[in-house]
Design a protein around this motif. Structure first.
Motif, mmCIF file in Angstrom:
data_model
loop_
_atom_site.group_PDB
_atom_site.id
_atom_site.type_symbol
_atom_site.label_atom_id
_atom_site.label_comp_id
_atom_site.label_asym_id
_atom_site.label_seq_id
_atom_site.Cartn_x
_atom_site.Cartn_y
_atom_site.Cartn_z
ATOM 1 N N LYS A 9 55.161 19.287 37.583
ATOM 2 C CA LYS A 9 55.462 20.365 38.765
ATOM 3 C C LYS A 9 54.260 21.080 39.138
ATOM 4 N N LYS A 10 53.175 21.008 38.092
ATOM 5 C CA LYS A 10 51.740 21.676 38.256
ATOM 6 C C LYS A 10 50.664 20.756 38.735
ATOM 7 N N ALA A 11 51.175 19.488 39.036
ATOM 8 C CA ALA A 11 50.036 18.304 39.898
ATOM 9 C C ALA A 11 49.482 18.657 40.993
ATOM 10 N N THR A 12 49.948 19.860 41.858
ATOM 11 C CA THR A 12 49.302 19.798 42.935
ATOM 12 C C THR A 12 47.943 21.020 42.637
ATOM 13 N N ASP A 13 48.157 21.430 41.601
ATOM 14 C CA ASP A 13 46.920 22.280 41.443
ATOM 15 C C ASP A 13 45.841 21.520 40.635
ATOM 16 N N ARG A 14 44.572 21.856 41.392
ATOM 17 C CA ARG A 14 43.256 20.897 41.003
ATOM 18 C C ARG A 14 42.863 21.142 39.508
ATOM 19 N N ASN A 15 43.212 22.266 39.235
ATOM 20 C CA ASN A 15 42.945 22.380 37.858
ATOM 21 C C ASN A 15 43.839 21.864 36.626
ATOM 22 N N SER A 16 44.979 21.400 36.833
ATOM 23 C CA SER A 16 45.909 20.931 36.163
ATOM 24 C C SER A 16 45.598 19.715 35.481
ATOM 25 N N LEU A 17 46.399 19.189 34.496
ATOM 26 C CA LEU A 17 46.126 18.042 33.697
ATOM 27 C C LEU A 17 46.133 16.887 34.502
ATOM 28 N N TRP A 18 47.065 16.859 35.270
ATOM 29 C CA TRP A 18 47.326 15.331 36.388
ATOM 30 C C TRP A 18 47.519 16.169 37.754
ATOM 31 N N VAL A 19 46.747 15.084 38.419
ATOM 32 C CA VAL A 19 46.642 15.657 39.975
ATOM 33 C C VAL A 19 46.933 14.327 40.797
ATOM 34 N N LEU A 20 46.986 14.745 42.122
ATOM 35 C CA LEU A 20 47.514 13.585 42.976
ATOM 36 C C LEU A 20 46.466 12.424 43.082
ATOM 37 N N LEU A 21 46.672 11.353 42.880
ATOM 38 C CA LEU A 21 45.575 9.985 43.145
ATOM 39 C C LEU A 21 44.735 10.467 44.305
ATOM 40 N N SER A 22 45.625 10.504 45.412
ATOM 41 C CA SER A 22 44.585 10.878 46.635
ATOM 42 C C SER A 22 43.746 11.928 46.470
ATOM 43 N N GLN A 23 44.177 13.135 46.049
ATOM 44 C CA GLN A 23 43.305 14.015 45.874
ATOM 45 C C GLN A 23 42.085 14.013 44.928
ATOM 46 N N TYR A 24 42.466 13.085 44.018
ATOM 47 C CA TYR A 24 41.462 12.793 43.143
ATOM 48 C C TYR A 24 40.186 11.973 43.589
ATOM 49 N N ASP A 25 40.641 10.952 44.594
ATOM 50 C CA ASP A 25 39.843 10.074 45.271
ATOM 51 C C ASP A 25 38.829 10.907 46.162
ATOM 52 N N GLU A 26 39.683 12.159 46.962
ATOM 53 C CA GLU A 26 38.993 12.862 48.012
ATOM 54 C C GLU A 26 38.096 13.702 47.471
ATOM 55 N N GLU A 27 38.179 14.093 46.156
ATOM 56 C CA GLU A 27 37.239 15.049 45.610
ATOM 57 C C GLU A 27 35.995 14.312 44.993
ATOM 58 N N LEU A 28 36.166 13.008 44.854
ATOM 59 C CA LEU A 28 34.959 12.195 44.461
ATOM 60 C C LEU A 28 34.228 11.853 45.727
ATOM 61 N N ILE A 29 34.810 11.690 46.939
ATOM 62 C CA ILE A 29 34.009 11.632 48.151
ATOM 63 C C ILE A 29 33.474 12.636 48.602
ATOM 64 N N ALA A 30 34.200 13.869 48.273
ATOM 65 C CA ALA A 30 33.816 15.103 48.792
ATOM 66 C C ALA A 30 32.534 15.527 47.935
ATOM 67 N N SER A 31 32.461 15.339 46.601
ATOM 68 C CA SER A 31 31.176 15.457 45.775
ATOM 69 C C SER A 31 30.068 14.847 46.352
ATOM 70 N N GLN A 32 30.297 13.402 46.852
ATOM 71 C CA GLN A 32 29.125 12.652 47.522
ATOM 72 C C GLN A 32 28.670 13.237 48.922
#
Length: 214
Positions: free
Chosen positions: A98-121
């Motif tokens: 249920k908490k997976a939409t929070d960026r600070n949670s232990l699990w996140v959406l895979l699409s969000q995880y990939d976006e954050e990597l691109i965003a950091s670059q």
């Protein structure tokens, strides 16, 4: 002040500094990353995981044999997921889901995880995400908890595993289990590695299968 007394005073302070430094380093090395959660959910989840494990495999207090048997069954795809998890662990997995939409949670959406990597670059800000039905979740390898485990671990092999997963979180638990299983015994039998197994392997699997338990 006599010279002998001066040397005694200096020696006393040197010993005091060394002892203080040594105690500080020991405290830092022994920090329990489960305690970064003020609500106690991490500790509760880890305890539930270990209770499930030792109840299922019944190797008494043989921790290494218990953990390695679990990992062996995960990467050989022979694990009995109908009998292993308790109701308590399933409920905990649902809380994390249920908490997976929070960026600070232990699990996140895979699409969000990939976006954050691109965003950091690209130095851009990733968009907020809402979980959609059936969307893939991934363990948050860049989050505070996993970084705490990595930074407190003395295992270069474990750190290498985490570093690899930080770049690509879409890796099968069976492949991760195999790499963890093959760590040297002294590196494997640590609180950091066991905590990683509990969440990245066990609860990641439960997040996928929890619907089968009604």
């Amino acid at each position: 002040m006599p010279l002998k007394i001066k040397y005694t005073v200096v020696l006393f302070f040197l010993v005091l500094i060394i002892c203080t430094t040594g105690n500080t380093q020991t405290t830092e090395q022994n920090f329990d990353c489960l305690k970064i959660d003020n609500q106690g959910l991490l500790k509760q989840s880890f305890d539930s995981f270990e209770k499930d494990l030792f109840h299922h495999y019944k190797f008494n207090n043989d921790t290494i044999k218990t953990y390695q048997t679990f990992l062996n069954e995960v990467y050989s795809l022979s694990i009995n997921l109908r009998e292993l998890p308790s109701k308590n662990s399933i409920q905990l997995a649902r809380i994390y889901k249920k908490k997976a939409t929070d960026r600070n949670s232990l699990w996140v959406l895979l699409s969000q995880y990939d976006e954050e990597l691109i965003a950091s670059q690209n130095t851009t800000t990733p968009k907020a995400n809402q979980q959609k039905e059936g969307e893939v979740l991934t363990f948050n390898y860049r989050g505070g908890f996993i970084q705490c485990l990595k930074n407190n671990s003395n295992s270069e092999g474990f750190k290498d595993i985490v570093n690899t997963l930080e770049l690509d979180g879409n890796v099968s638990p069976s492949l991760i289990a195999q790499r963890l299983h093959d760590l040297p015994r002294d590196e494997f039998n640590t609180h950091e590695v066991k905590s990683f197994i509990a969440f990245d392997i066990y609860y990641s699997i439960l997040l996928v299968i929890e619907k089968a338990f009604g």
